[in-house]
Design a protein around this motif. Structure first.
Motif, PDB file in Angstrom:
ATOM      1  N   VAL A   1      18.198  15.467 -29.052  1.00 43.78           N
ATOM      2  CA  VAL A   1      17.029  15.219 -28.213  1.00 43.78           C
ATOM      3  C   VAL A   1      17.410  14.375 -26.996  1.00 43.78           C
ATOM      4  O   VAL A   1      16.939  14.609 -25.883  1.00 43.78           O
ATOM      5  CB  VAL A   1      15.908  14.556 -29.034  1.00 43.78           C
ATOM      6  CG1 VAL A   1      14.737  14.148 -28.141  1.00 43.78           C
ATOM      7  CG2 VAL A   1      15.428  15.497 -30.132  1.00 43.78           C
ATOM      8  N   GLU A   2      18.286  13.401 -27.206  1.00 47.70           N
ATOM      9  CA  GLU A   2      18.706  12.537 -26.105  1.00 47.70           C
ATOM     10  C   GLU A   2      19.576  13.273 -25.085  1.00 47.70           C
ATOM     11  O   GLU A   2      19.834  12.743 -23.999  1.00 47.70           O
ATOM     12  CB  GLU A   2      19.447  11.320 -26.651  1.00 47.70           C
ATOM     13  CG  GLU A   2      18.532  10.329 -27.350  1.00 47.70           C
ATOM     14  CD  GLU A   2      19.273   9.203 -28.053  1.00 47.70           C
ATOM     15  OE1 GLU A   2      18.609   8.288 -28.576  1.00 47.70           O
ATOM     16  OE2 GLU A   2      20.522   9.237 -28.087  1.00 47.70           O
ATOM     17  N   SER A   3      20.010  14.488 -25.408  1.00 44.53           N
ATOM     18  CA  SER A   3      20.756  15.271 -24.419  1.00 44.53           C
ATOM     19  C   SER A   3      19.849  15.744 -23.290  1.00 44.53           C
ATOM     20  O   SER A   3      20.327  16.147 -22.230  1.00 44.53           O
ATOM     21  CB  SER A   3      21.425  16.473 -25.090  1.00 44.53           C
ATOM     22  OG  SER A   3      20.460  17.404 -25.552  1.00 44.53           O
ATOM     23  N   SER A   4      18.536  15.707 -23.492  1.00 44.37           N
ATOM     24  CA  SER A   4      17.597  16.024 -22.413  1.00 44.37           C
ATOM     25  C   SER A   4      17.597  14.902 -21.382  1.00 44.37           C
ATOM     26  O   SER A   4      17.505  13.717 -21.747  1.00 44.37           O
ATOM     27  CB  SER A   4      16.179  16.194 -22.971  1.00 44.37           C
ATOM     28  OG  SER A   4      15.221  16.176 -21.915  1.00 44.37           O
ATOM     29  N   PRO A   5      17.670  15.218 -20.089  1.00 46.19           N
ATOM     30  CA  PRO A   5      17.632  14.161 -19.069  1.00 46.19           C
ATOM     31  C   PRO A   5      16.357  13.324 -19.114  1.00 46.19           C
ATOM     32  O   PRO A   5      16.349  12.191 -18.640  1.00 46.19           O
ATOM     33  CB  PRO A   5      17.708  14.954 -17.756  1.00 46.19           C
ATOM     34  CG  PRO A   5      18.312  16.260 -18.120  1.00 46.19           C
ATOM     35  CD  PRO A   5      17.845  16.558 -19.507  1.00 46.19           C
ATOM     36  N   LEU A   6      15.303  13.874 -19.701  1.00 44.08           N
ATOM     37  CA  LEU A   6      14.033  13.150 -19.741  1.00 44.08           C
ATOM     38  C   LEU A   6      14.017  12.038 -20.781  1.00 44.08           C
ATOM     39  O   LEU A   6      13.246  11.092 -20.672  1.00 44.08           O
ATOM     40  CB  LEU A   6      12.878  14.115 -20.035  1.00 44.08           C
ATOM     41  CG  LEU A   6      12.631  15.241 -19.034  1.00 44.08           C
ATOM     42  CD1 LEU A   6      11.483  16.117 -19.521  1.00 44.08           C
ATOM     43  CD2 LEU A   6      12.330  14.672 -17.655  1.00 44.08           C
TER      44      LEU A   6
ATOM     45  N   ARG B   1      10.846  13.041 -11.362  1.00 34.60           N
ATOM     46  CA  ARG B   1      11.423  14.161 -10.601  1.00 34.60           C
ATOM     47  C   ARG B   1      10.792  15.498 -10.959  1.00 34.60           C
ATOM     48  O   ARG B   1      10.884  16.458 -10.195  1.00 34.60           O
ATOM     49  CB  ARG B   1      12.939  14.218 -10.838  1.00 34.60           C
ATOM     50  CG  ARG B   1      13.707  13.119 -10.129  1.00 34.60           C
ATOM     51  CD  ARG B   1      15.189  13.446 -10.065  1.00 34.60           C
ATOM     52  NE  ARG B   1      15.820  13.405 -11.372  1.00 34.60           N
ATOM     53  CZ  ARG B   1      16.415  12.331 -11.883  1.00 34.60           C
ATOM     54  NH1 ARG B   1      16.442  11.204 -11.191  1.00 34.60           N
ATOM     55  NH2 ARG B   1      16.977  12.372 -13.067  1.00 34.60           N
ATOM     56  N   VAL B   2      10.171  15.562 -12.134  1.00 34.59           N
ATOM     57  CA  VAL B   2       9.607  16.846 -12.559  1.00 34.59           C
ATOM     58  C   VAL B   2       8.102  16.792 -12.772  1.00 34.59           C
ATOM     59  O   VAL B   2       7.473  17.819 -13.043  1.00 34.59           O
ATOM     60  CB  VAL B   2      10.277  17.320 -13.871  1.00 34.59           C
ATOM     61  CG1 VAL B   2      11.751  17.546 -13.651  1.00 34.59           C
ATOM     62  CG2 VAL B   2      10.053  16.330 -15.007  1.00 34.59           C
ATOM     63  N   HIS B   3       7.505  15.600 -12.631  1.00 36.36           N
ATOM     64  CA  HIS B   3       6.086  15.473 -12.945  1.00 36.36           C
ATOM     65  C   HIS B   3       5.493  14.297 -12.172  1.00 36.36           C
ATOM     66  O   HIS B   3       6.175  13.303 -11.906  1.00 36.36           O
ATOM     67  CB  HIS B   3       5.913  15.254 -14.451  1.00 36.36           C
ATOM     68  CG  HIS B   3       4.481  15.185 -14.906  1.00 36.36           C
ATOM     69  ND1 HIS B   3       3.646  16.270 -14.864  1.00 36.36           N
ATOM     70  CD2 HIS B   3       3.739  14.153 -15.384  1.00 36.36           C
ATOM     71  CE1 HIS B   3       2.442  15.920 -15.321  1.00 36.36           C
ATOM     72  NE2 HIS B   3       2.481  14.642 -15.636  1.00 36.36           N
ATOM     73  N   ASP B   4       4.231  14.401 -11.836  1.00 35.89           N
ATOM     74  CA  ASP B   4       3.542  13.342 -11.101  1.00 35.89           C
ATOM     75  C   ASP B   4       3.216  12.200 -12.061  1.00 35.89           C
ATOM     76  O   ASP B   4       2.298  12.303 -12.876  1.00 35.89           O
ATOM     77  CB  ASP B   4       2.258  13.893 -10.482  1.00 35.89           C
ATOM     78  CG  ASP B   4       1.558  12.873  -9.605  1.00 35.89           C
ATOM     79  OD1 ASP B   4       2.053  11.732  -9.508  1.00 35.89           O
ATOM     80  OD2 ASP B   4       0.517  13.213  -9.022  1.00 35.89           O
TER      81      ASP B   4
END
Length: 588
Positions: free
Chosen positions: A479-484, A511-514
């Motif tokens: 799960v931690e491999s996700s940049p988020l 960067r991907v969401h408001d």
């Protein structure tokens, strides 16, 4: 394989204490550039002799001010050149160094100074000076900014013979430092490391990595010098002639690398992930996201082929893959190498597990990553991959003078030149050793070549109410491999099934969401939609009993020292206590 060891590669018996490393280096190469220090917007070279002279002058000042042999002196400062001066000066004066993270709370500072019996301290900024002075130390607090010259002036009456007598007071088994563990699962404990621990590690690791640690190379230290890994690296470089530059803030590193042009860096995995994320973001801005995705796949495949060749595998030449690598190198990979200064030969990653894919990515981009493993109690690295024998997904073999054993329950046990003999409080030693081996608290196994593969922490094992015992490390790494996701923490002790807290990287989310969306993060369907596939993919890679059914979201706050250690590890127990209401709702 349940046990493996590597014989000594260097003999440290001819050294009395750590100060001999500097004395011998000065004798061998007095004019060699040992440090780069910031000056007038640029960098000035400092020779070994200039550094040694500064250390001796400060040590004389400490003696004149009343620091005696065996006295504890604290250093609380961001990473900087003055830290190196103070560290060696205390040792030249015969003292014991007590590093304190500059991010420590007032309560932590007071506890450490009291427990170690600190008599004097060096401060690196106004905050640390105020905290140290509030503890009313007998011999006062000196500023690394303003007081080194004053100390030198105070020590003018101490002659060279008196200093030499004090410098040689400490023997191999004398305590050199007391390092307080950052305490991810309990109260910090003071690990007493001797001069022999440092000497054995410095000389043997330098021998193991002689192709990396060279007098014609340089490095940048930006990890906290309060951490034993950074201090060990500094001593290795100082003894070997590798030039050192210091940066106090990780955010300054990327901008400084093109001018410093290091050949070697030591990082935590998150730094490498941030570099990859930044490259992906630049590609997205240029409308090249699909091309970057292909470049990543190409680099990972290239990294895998190179590791296979190192392992002796024979494969057919793949001209199409080679051509794709050349194209992506021209567009992306050379830019990443330039971002790192253009001269990087190797990067050492430590402090936390490095995702295999990240290791292969950088290997394929032409920047091999050497992953290692160690603890405060082992005086920095215990195991490490070696140049020419890197295997991603492992933390390598025992380094010279060290041994690793896997206990029946999977715990990693350690023995060797760097392993300390005990904590300052003997009560902390009660469960720290078994049959002369140090209990690391980590779970792992050895492959057929004796390389260590880590599989979680013994204290992180989860036991559900149905009696299932689960080591959640693999799921969390996926799960931690996700940049988020900055941290994934599995929950489930005495519960019917597993859930998790996912702590998100605020910048990555932005960067991907408001992020100005007024809804609470955990109720935001857009964010949950981004993370559901990540959780599903992680669940598909683990056993049914290890799968997480529900998860809650929160933002990670790296500066929150109640939840995150100075080396960026999550304090699981503190998180579970703070998020107890949220966790309870996951089981409704």
């Amino acid at each position: 394989m349940r046990e493996t060891a590597t014989p000594f590669a260097a003999d440290h018996s001819g050294h009395r204490n750590v100060t001999d490393l500097l004395v011998r280096r000065e004798r061998a190469a007095p004019d060699h550039a040992a440090f780069d220090v910031p000056e007038d917007g640029g960098w000035r070279r400092v020779s070994t002799t200039e550094f040694a002279d500064t250390v001796r002058a400060a040590a004389k000042g400490l003696i004149a001010q009343g620091v005696g042999a065996g006295d504890a002196v604290a250093i609380m400062s961001p990473t900087r050149y003055g830290w190196a001066v103070a560290d060696l000066a205390v040792w030249f004066a015969g003292g014991v160094v007590v590093p304190v993270y500059d991010s420590s709370s007032p309560e932590q500072v007071a506890e450490i100074l009291h427990d170690a019996g600190v008599r004097a301290a060096f401060s690196g900024d106004d905050r640390s000076r105020a905290l140290l002075e509030s503890c009313t130390l007998p011999l006062g607090v000196w500023s690394l900014d303003d007081d080194l010259d004053r100390l030198a002036a105070l020590g003018e009456g101490v002659d060279d013979l008196d200093l030499e007598a004090r410098r040689t007071t400490a023997g191999p088994d004398t305590p050199a430092t007391i390092v307080y563990t950052s305490g991810t699962s309990g109260a910090p404990r003071g690990a007493v490391l001797t001069h022999a621990n440092f000497l054995g590690q410095v000389l043997n690791i330098a021998a193991a990595y002689r192709d990396i640690v060279r007098s014609d190379g340089s490095t940048v230290i930006f990890l906290p010098l309060a951490h034993v890994l950074a201090r060990g690296l500094q001593l290795i470089c100082l003894a070997s002639g590798m030039r050192i530059a210091h940066l106090s803030a990780p955010s300054e590193v990327i901008a400084a690398l093109p001018s410093l042009r290091p050949t070697f860096l030591v990082v935590v995995p998150r730094v490498l992930e941030k570099i990859a994320e930044a490259a992906a973001q630049k590609a997205a801005t240029a409308g090249l996201s699909r091309v970057w995705d292909d470049a990543v796949r190409t680099a990972v495949a290239a990294g895998s082929r190179r590791e296979a060749r190192e392992a002796g595998a024979r494969g057919t030449w793949a001209p199409v893959a080679a051509a794709r690598t050349r194209v992506h190198d021209a567009v992306f990979f050379r830019r990443v190498r330039a971002l790192l200064g253009g001269r990087i030969r190797y990067i050492l990653s430590g402090g936390a597990p490095l995702p295999t894919r990240t290791s292969l990515l950088f290997r394929g981009m032409g920047v091999p990553v050497v992953e290692g493993y160690g603890l405060t109690e082992t005086t920095a690295p215990l195991t490490g991959n070696l140049p020419g024998a890197i295997r991603s997904g492992t933390v390598g073999v025992p380094l010279p003078g060290s041994a690793v054993r896997i206990a029946d329950d999977g715990e990693v046990l350690a023995r060797g030149v760097g392993v300390f003999s005990g904590y300052r409080d003997p009560r902390d030693d009660a469960d720290a050793f078994v049959d002369g081996w140090f209990r690391t608290g980590d779970l792992g196994r050895l492959d057929d070549a004796g390389r260590l593969i880590l599989e979680g922490r013994t204290k992180d094992v989860v036991t559900t109410s149905q009696g299932k015992t689960v080591s959640p490390a693999r799921w969390e790494r996926e799960v931690e491999s996700s940049p988020l996701v900055a941290y994934a923490v599995t929950v489930g002790d005495d519960r019917p099934y597993l859930t998790a807290m996912l702590l998100l990287d605020r910048e990555a989310v932005a960067r991907v969401h408001d992020v100005r969306d007024p809804r609470p993060l955990d109720d935001d369907p857009a964010i949950r939609a981004l993370l559901e596939p990540v959780v599903t993919a992680a669940n598909a890679r683990v056993a049914r009993s290890e799968r997480v059914r529900r998860f809650a979201l929160a933002y990670a706050e790296p500066d929150d020292r109640e939840l995150v250690t100075p080396t960026l590890k999550i304090r699981r127990r503190a998180l579970l206590q703070r998020a107890s209401d949220t966790i309870d709702r996951l089981y409704l």
